[in-house]
Design a protein around this motif. Structure first.
Motif, PDB file in Angstrom:
ATOM      1  N   UNK A 196       0.842  -1.440  -0.079  1.00  0.00           N
ATOM      2  CA  UNK A 196      -0.058  -0.004  -0.015  1.00  0.00           C
ATOM      3  C   UNK A 196       0.862   1.175   0.009  1.00  0.00           C
ATOM      4  N   UNK A 197       2.037   1.183  -0.868  1.00  0.00           N
ATOM      5  CA  UNK A 197       2.853   2.344  -0.856  1.00  0.00           C
ATOM      6  C   UNK A 197       2.736   2.627  -2.169  1.00  0.00           C
ATOM      7  N   UNK A 198       3.438   3.846  -2.563  1.00  0.00           N
ATOM      8  CA  UNK A 198       3.361   4.337  -4.221  1.00  0.00           C
ATOM      9  C   UNK A 198       4.911   4.793  -4.324  1.00  0.00           C
ATOM     10  N   UNK A 199       5.718   4.162  -5.158  1.00  0.00           N
ATOM     11  CA  UNK A 199       7.175   4.174  -5.084  1.00  0.00           C
ATOM     12  C   UNK A 199       7.464   5.183  -6.504  1.00  0.00           C
ATOM     13  N   UNK A 200       8.030   6.517  -6.188  1.00  0.00           N
ATOM     14  CA  UNK A 200       8.749   6.764  -7.477  1.00  0.00           C
ATOM     15  C   UNK A 200      10.003   6.313  -7.434  1.00  0.00           C
ATOM     16  N   UNK A 201      10.711   6.325  -8.779  1.00  0.00           N
ATOM     17  CA  UNK A 201      11.795   5.449  -8.797  1.00  0.00           C
ATOM     18  C   UNK A 201      12.878   6.466  -9.905  1.00  0.00           C
ATOM     19  N   UNK A 202      13.909   6.686  -9.422  1.00  0.00           N
ATOM     20  CA  UNK A 202      14.820   7.639 -10.357  1.00  0.00           C
ATOM     21  C   UNK A 202      16.172   7.135 -10.196  1.00  0.00           C
ATOM     22  N   UNK A 203      16.995   7.670 -11.367  1.00  0.00           N
ATOM     23  CA  UNK A 203      18.704   7.187 -11.222  1.00  0.00           C
ATOM     24  C   UNK A 203      18.986   8.480 -10.263  1.00  0.00           C
ATOM     25  N   UNK A 204      19.718   8.351  -9.421  1.00  0.00           N
ATOM     26  CA  UNK A 204      20.493   9.564  -8.604  1.00  0.00           C
ATOM     27  C   UNK A 204      21.228  10.124  -9.255  1.00  0.00           C
ATOM     28  N   UNK A 205      21.127  11.464  -8.999  1.00  0.00           N
ATOM     29  CA  UNK A 205      21.918  12.585  -9.762  1.00  0.00           C
ATOM     30  C   UNK A 205      21.685  12.957 -11.193  1.00  0.00           C
ATOM     31  N   UNK A 206      20.235  12.833 -11.349  1.00  0.00           N
ATOM     32  CA  UNK A 206      19.699  13.132 -12.645  1.00  0.00           C
ATOM     33  C   UNK A 206      18.875  14.191 -12.518  1.00  0.00           C
ATOM     34  N   UNK A 207      18.950  15.059 -11.677  1.00  0.00           N
ATOM     35  CA  UNK A 207      18.307  16.378 -11.538  1.00  0.00           C
ATOM     36  C   UNK A 207      18.485  17.129 -12.739  1.00  0.00           C
ATOM     37  N   UNK A 208      17.448  17.971 -13.030  1.00  0.00           N
ATOM     38  CA  UNK A 208      17.545  18.928 -14.108  1.00  0.00           C
ATOM     39  C   UNK A 208      16.209  19.451 -14.728  1.00  0.00           C
ATOM     40  N   UNK A 209      15.965  20.048 -15.748  1.00  0.00           N
ATOM     41  CA  UNK A 209      14.855  20.601 -16.185  1.00  0.00           C
ATOM     42  C   UNK A 209      14.231  19.534 -16.914  1.00  0.00           C
ATOM     43  N   UNK A 210      14.894  18.556 -17.569  1.00  0.00           N
ATOM     44  CA  UNK A 210      14.313  17.582 -18.303  1.00  0.00           C
ATOM     45  C   UNK A 210      15.449  16.384 -18.508  1.00  0.00           C
ATOM     46  N   UNK A 211      15.224  15.194 -19.069  1.00  0.00           N
ATOM     47  CA  UNK A 211      15.886  13.985 -18.889  1.00  0.00           C
ATOM     48  C   UNK A 211      17.201  14.112 -19.824  1.00  0.00           C
ATOM     49  N   UNK A 212      18.222  13.759 -19.891  1.00  0.00           N
ATOM     50  CA  UNK A 212      19.530  13.945 -20.581  1.00  0.00           C
ATOM     51  C   UNK A 212      19.369  13.723 -22.005  1.00  0.00           C
ATOM     52  N   UNK A 213      18.260  12.728 -22.341  1.00  0.00           N
ATOM     53  CA  UNK A 213      18.023  12.143 -23.762  1.00  0.00           C
ATOM     54  C   UNK A 213      17.108  13.252 -24.274  1.00  0.00           C
ATOM     55  N   UNK A 214      16.793  14.384 -23.839  1.00  0.00           N
ATOM     56  CA  UNK A 214      15.801  15.311 -24.507  1.00  0.00           C
ATOM     57  C   UNK A 214      16.520  16.685 -24.768  1.00  0.00           C
TER      58      UNK A 214
END
Length: 214
Positions: A196-214
């Motif tokens: 009964x949890x909802x998990x966000x999943x991300x790669x660490x140190x990928x903060x930014x305005x959009x993904x690196x492949x955009x």
């Protein structure tokens, strides 16, 4: 060993999870999808393929015979809410409790800053709304669910991820499909985690305005 039903078994994350489960576990996998010819079975002793429609509660219920856990890797903005209702209904009838449900980031408006604005621009208008409604169907059920909300997905050959929870702000902008498959495998191996949890999943140190492949 568990009997695992994988809905949407030809999805990219699902196929990666299937490979990892076959390699690392002894679970039996029942692979449910609309067109069975699209899948190649690599271990007939541990894989059963069922062709069916995930909007059909009766087809789902029949597929759930002798199943311990359901992993739903379903998609389609036109049908995702209907599929969620069908899965919940079928699991209730089959008296099954454990569900892993793949969703998307942004369903709680939890993505902050410039990336959150960009994410809305990309996903509003026909995608984010239906996935939000589908997640609410799952959350309002009496199932032992875990919702998984990946960041924008890449095909990077890496397993590197961190988790946030329902009431946390989302972190990062991207994550590999292999990472999400690894999380799914861990949840299947220990079905008592993140119930009964909802998990966000991300790669660490990928903060930014959009993904690196955009």
């Amino acid at each position: 060993m568990s009997n695992v039903l994988i809905l949407g078994a030809n999805g990219q994350i699902a196929r990666l999870a299937e490979q990892q489960l076959l390699k690392e576990t002894k679970h039996h996998l029942t692979l449910f999808l609309r067109d069975a010819k699209r899948l190649t079975v690599t271990d007939p002793d541990r894989e059963t393929v069922i062709e069916g429609d995930a909007t059909d509660p009766e087809a789902l219920r029949q597929a759930m015979a002798n199943i311990d856990l359901v992993y739903a890797n379903l998609g389609g903005s036109q049908t995702i809410e209907t599929q969620a209702k069908a899965v919940v209904q079928a699991m209730d009838v089959a008296k099954l409790k454990r569900l892993i449900w793949i969703s998307t980031l942004g369903i709680y408006d939890e993505v902050p800053g410039a990336f959150g604005k960009w994410n809305h621009e990309q996903l509003d208008g026909g995608y984010l709304g239906p996935y939000t409604k589908a997640a609410k169907v799952v959350e309002h059920s009496d199932l032992d669910y875990t919702i998984v909300r990946p960041a924008w997905l890449s095909n990077a050959d890496t397993v590197d991820y961190e988790l946030t929870h329902r009431d946390d702000l989302f972190k990062g902008t991207e994550v590999s499909r292999k990472s999400v498959a690894d999380l799914v495998t861990k949840l299947i191996n220990d079905p008592t985690k993140y119930v009964q949890d909802s998990l966000g999943v991300n790669q660490p140190h990928t903060d930014g305005a959009k993904p690196s492949f955009y």
